[in-house]
Design a protein around this motif. Structure first.
Motif, short mmCIF file in Angstrom:
data_model
loop_
_atom_site.label_atom_id
_atom_site.label_comp_id
_atom_site.label_asym_id
_atom_site.label_seq_id
_atom_site.Cartn_x
_atom_site.Cartn_y
_atom_site.Cartn_z
N GLY A 1 -20.92 -4.61 -26.48
CA GLY A 1 -21.22 -3.42 -26.68
C GLY A 1 -19.81 -2.26 -26.44
O GLY A 1 -18.88 -2.50 -26.76
N ASP A 2 -20.14 -1.54 -25.64
CA ASP A 2 -18.96 -0.58 -25.08
C ASP A 2 -18.39 -0.81 -23.86
O ASP A 2 -17.82 -0.03 -23.14
CB ASP A 2 -19.54 0.99 -25.15
N ASP A 3 -18.53 -2.15 -23.51
CA ASP A 3 -17.92 -2.65 -22.31
C ASP A 3 -16.50 -2.37 -22.03
O ASP A 3 -15.68 -2.45 -23.15
CB ASP A 3 -18.02 -4.09 -22.23
N ARG A 4 -16.03 -1.87 -20.89
CA ARG A 4 -14.71 -1.41 -20.51
C ARG A 4 -14.45 -2.12 -19.14
O ARG A 4 -15.16 -1.88 -18.41
CB ARG A 4 -14.39 -0.10 -20.67
N ASP B 1 -30.18 -3.97 -7.32
CA ASP B 1 -30.00 -4.09 -6.14
C ASP B 1 -28.77 -4.71 -5.51
O ASP B 1 -28.30 -4.04 -4.58
CB ASP B 1 -31.27 -4.72 -5.16
N VAL B 2 -28.19 -5.72 -6.35
CA VAL B 2 -27.11 -6.26 -5.98
C VAL B 2 -25.91 -5.16 -6.21
O VAL B 2 -25.15 -5.01 -5.40
CB VAL B 2 -26.62 -7.45 -6.72
N ILE B 3 -25.93 -4.69 -7.45
CA ILE B 3 -25.06 -3.79 -7.94
C ILE B 3 -24.84 -2.50 -7.02
O ILE B 3 -23.99 -1.85 -6.55
CB ILE B 3 -25.04 -3.25 -9.34
N SER B 4 -26.16 -1.96 -6.69
CA SER B 4 -26.38 -0.69 -6.14
C SER B 4 -25.85 -0.86 -4.59
O SER B 4 -25.05 -0.04 -3.81
CB SER B 4 -27.77 -0.22 -5.91
N ALA C 1 -23.93 -10.26 -16.33
CA ALA C 1 -23.58 -9.78 -15.09
C ALA C 1 -22.20 -8.84 -15.03
O ALA C 1 -22.05 -7.74 -14.48
CB ALA C 1 -23.56 -10.79 -14.15
N VAL C 2 -21.31 -9.61 -15.86
CA VAL C 2 -19.98 -8.78 -15.96
C VAL C 2 -20.10 -7.64 -16.43
O VAL C 2 -19.53 -6.69 -16.12
CB VAL C 2 -18.92 -9.88 -16.61
N ARG C 3 -20.78 -7.64 -17.74
CA ARG C 3 -21.03 -6.24 -18.33
C ARG C 3 -21.62 -5.26 -17.27
O ARG C 3 -21.22 -4.05 -17.27
CB ARG C 3 -21.86 -6.36 -19.63
N ARG C 4 -22.66 -5.52 -16.64
CA ARG C 4 -23.21 -4.58 -15.83
C ARG C 4 -22.47 -4.23 -14.59
O ARG C 4 -22.51 -2.91 -14.10
CB ARG C 4 -24.63 -4.86 -15.39
N LEU C 5 -21.75 -5.10 -14.23
CA LEU C 5 -20.72 -4.80 -13.20
C LEU C 5 -19.66 -3.84 -13.31
O LEU C 5 -19.29 -3.00 -12.88
CB LEU C 5 -20.08 -6.15 -12.40
N HIS C 6 -19.10 -4.16 -14.69
CA HIS C 6 -18.27 -3.30 -15.15
C HIS C 6 -18.78 -1.99 -15.33
O HIS C 6 -18.14 -0.87 -15.11
CB HIS C 6 -17.67 -3.87 -16.69
N ALA C 7 -19.82 -1.84 -15.88
CA ALA C 7 -20.59 -0.50 -16.02
C ALA C 7 -20.57 0.31 -14.97
O ALA C 7 -20.71 1.43 -14.83
CB ALA C 7 -21.81 -0.54 -16.87
#
Length: 700
Positions: A152-155, A196-199, A258-264
């Protein structure tokens, strides 16, 4: 696959590994000394070998062939024919099924058996004997895959090094006991992307999570036989494949998700990688991949007797990165993770080994470092080295080339010793909290090259450093002989947990003082997962084999008042680090006068007096004030002052002149209060406490 031909088509020598092109699969594998290599195909259970086809072509020492109509999901392995001459470094044995070094997925796990050895284990001739048993039933199989994922728009966050705060974590241990994560997902790649991990990471202010090894690794036989496991994962067999134990019911895309959501969320992902050795062990180890394909090329062998492996790693073998094809494999693996998984950086286990050249010495201009630095993909990600190994001249802290950061164990040790109250530590401690310019200030390197830490996976967590003076590794099954014998720790009167409020008070204060030291020093801070809420390993300082509550993070502790208070304290420190550039100076400081009476770095004692050479040499000097200052655009000055009392008595500190507006930011002895303005020129600092002060004012 609808049919299996009698022979393979010629195919092409590049890329290495198994490549699906929509019509079939090309297989390519390196061996400089094999006489023949066979492709072995297996049924979907992995138990039955259904075909054995010779790779028909050999180009530039790459064996290759093409299988029409083959599809992703096909299980396969290799058998390599050639001389079995251990005394010449060759250990070919076609009875041993070999994993593809470039496999991107594995099926099944190693089933320990003597048949995995190329020699007869019980033979009086040891590894000079030859074993004819088929090892395929005991071996995992390589799997053909077709990588595709919608990014997607991962950066990439591309966080500047000077603003980076690293959080070292284990994929399984991080979430295994996190009850808000669905039970089936706990301890898996998918759990890394749980809100919960990311937050939690976002609340702390973490900018990068560094994951312990996720490359496919092997469970050591001696651990399995003792009922233990290789929990840490420093025993790689598949450099391109994600470790299957963390897949749960999912697949490799869970890690990409996981990488994509952590990047976001603005968080980078760094992998701890092991390219210094493989899981095959010494010359008496197993034949599972590299040894069977070309032992004399993949491994460093003793020059006077190539029967034996060079063991600079302490694991029995050492990969030979002087060989171009071995170096190519490592580089291809790194690019695979950087591109297919969008990993943001790598921490290299035993990085000194990767810089060893043909004569065995360390060279910052070694081919591995040069290849990384010029690579258009890898030259732009974060590179971190563990700058030592056990070989000759193996301690190379500060000697890596530009572009690398390095784990700084001198920071760890001097910080622990200062807050323990050791004599004669002040000069060393000062050098470390100032970014270790004596080690890193060369070739345009910057303070961020020093990765500062007080605790890491290797050793005791922060809480245990203040609870235990001895190691407590009985659960490891080695009669408590393994692990470091000296933790540079102090239990403050009682070994282990206690209800004594006075002991707990000083333990908490020391813990917070070390956190202030970590996050207010020049360099890149690294926090061990769980230290922000008081995790414990119950004194175990070598939990590599403990896949249980000893190693897993206890999130119930995080929910306690004590855990929440400590986490809030860590958040404050990281916020201070982010808000005040002086706390994370991008350049080394050497006491340059920036205004009358003000230097960019100055050192004082508790009397507010600049430290003289004699003061620095006073072994009983245990109070230290570090002031960093800069001139602002409007001509005024700004300073960050860190007051540190490593003695066993409360001291009144005279704040160094000039006197201007001062604001206390944090005090390790008093977490009940927030920031407040200071009046007067003195402040009381409790024993083993640290205080941060921000000051501004006009230049005289």
């Amino acid at each position: 696959m609808t049919r299996i031909p009698d022979r393979l088509e010629s195919g092409v020598p590049y890329p290495l590994g198994a490549t699906f092109d929509g019509l079939g699969v090309n297989f390519a594998v390196f061996s400089a000394h094999a006489e023949k290599i066979e492709l072995c195909l297996f049924d979907e259970s992995g138990r039955q070998e259904i075909a054995r086809l010779e790779l028909p072509e050999w180009t530039d020492e790459i064996w290759h062939g093409y299988l029409p109509d083959a599809r992703p999901g096909l299980l396969y392995g290799f058998r390599a024919h050639g001389p079995y001459e251990p005394e010449q470094g060759h250990r070919f044995n076609p009875n041993k099924l070999l994993l593809d070094p470039y496999t991107k997925r594995t099926f099944g796990r190693v089933r320990w058996s003597d048949a995995l050895h190329g020699y007869r284990v019980a033979s009086p001739r040891a590894d000079l004997s030859f074993d004819r048993r088929d090892s395929a039933p005991a071996m995992p199989k390589s799997v053909v895959v077709s990588d595709s994922f919608d990014w997607g728009d991962d950066r990439r966050p591309n966080t500047p090094w000077s603003e980076t705060v690293i959080y070292e974590a284990h994929v399984k241990g991080l979430t295994r006991l996190m009850e808000s994560v669905p039970a089936a997902e706990r301890g898996t790649y998918r759990a890394l992307s749980h809100p919960d991990v990311i937050s939690h990471l976002q609340r702390l202010g973490i900018t990068a999570i560094e994951l312990m090894p996720v490359h496919g690794f092997v469970q050591d036989r001696f651990l399995k036989e003792k009922g233990l496991v290789n929990y840490w994962g420093y025993n790689t067999l598949a450099f391109f494949a994600p470790e299957g134990r963390y897949l749960g019911r999912g697949d490799a895309d869970d890690l990409r998700l996981a990488v994509r959501r952590l990047h976001a969320a603005g968080i980078e992902v760094i992998l701890d990688v092991v390219y210094n050795h493989t899981a095959e062990g010494s010359e008496l180890g197993q034949t599972m991949c590299f040894r069977g394909l070309d032992n004399a090329t993949y491994y460093r062998l003793q020059k006077d007797n190539p029967r034996y492996c060079v063991n600079d790693t302490g694991t029995g073998n050492t990969l030979n990165l002087d060989q171009p094809r071995v170096l190519q494999m490592v580089m291809d693996s790194l690019r695979h993770w950087a591109e297919s998984y969008r990993i943001d950086g790598f921490r290299f286990d035993l990085g000194a080994t990767l810089g060893r050249t043909g004569d065995g010495g360390f060279d910052p201009g070694a081919s591995f470092f040069d290849a990384l630095r010029q690579d258009p993909v890898l030259g732009r990600v974060k590179l971190i080295s563990e700058p030592w190994d056990i070989g000759p001249g193996g301690y190379q802290l500060g000697n890596h080339p530009p572009g690398f950061a390095e784990w700084n164990d001198k920071f760890r040790d001097s910080t622990r010793r200062f807050w323990r109250g050791d004599a004669g530590v002040r000069p060393e401690f000062a050098a470390r909290i100032l970014g270790s310019g004596d080690l890193f200030d060369r070739r345009a390197r910057r303070p961020w090259a020093s990765v500062n830490f007080v605790a890491s996976h290797d050793g005791q967590p922060l809480t245990d450093i203040t609870r235990y003076e001895q190691r407590h590794n009985e659960a490891n099954g080695e009669d408590n002989r393994d692990g470091h014998s000296e933790n540079l720790s102090c239990n403050w009167g009682v070994e282990g947990p206690t209800d004594d409020p006075a002991i707990n008070a000083i333990r908490d204060r020391v813990r917070r003082s070390m956190l202030i030291t970590l996050l207010a020093s020049l360099g890149t801070p690294m926090l061990l997962a769980g230290d922000e809420f008081g995790r414990t390993q119950m004194g175990n300082n070598n939990a590599y084999c403990q896949d249980n509550e000893i190693s897993w993070l206890d999130w119930k502790q995080a929910a306690t008042e004590e855990g929440q208070n400590l986490a809030h304290f860590v958040r404050r420190l990281i916020l201070i680090r982010r808000h005040y550039p002086l706390v994370r100076s991008a350049t080394f400081l050497y006491g340059e006068e920036i205004a009358p009476g003000i230097r960019n770095i100055d050192w004082f004692d508790e009397r507010g007096q600049q430290l003289s050479p004699e003061d620095w040499q006073n072994p009983e000097g245990k109070a230290l004030v570090m002031r960093r200052a800069r001139i602002l655009d409007d001509g005024s000055f700004e300073a960050i002052t860190m007051l540190m009392n490593g003695s066993q008595a409360t001291l009144e500190f005279q704040l160094p002149e000039p006197h201007h507006h001062r604001r206390l930011l944090v005090d390790s002895a008093d977490t009940e209060i927030g920031e407040y303005d200071l009046e007067g020129s003195t402040i009381e600092v409790k024993d083993r406490a640290a205080i941060l002060i921000h000051a501004t004012g006009p230049v005289a």
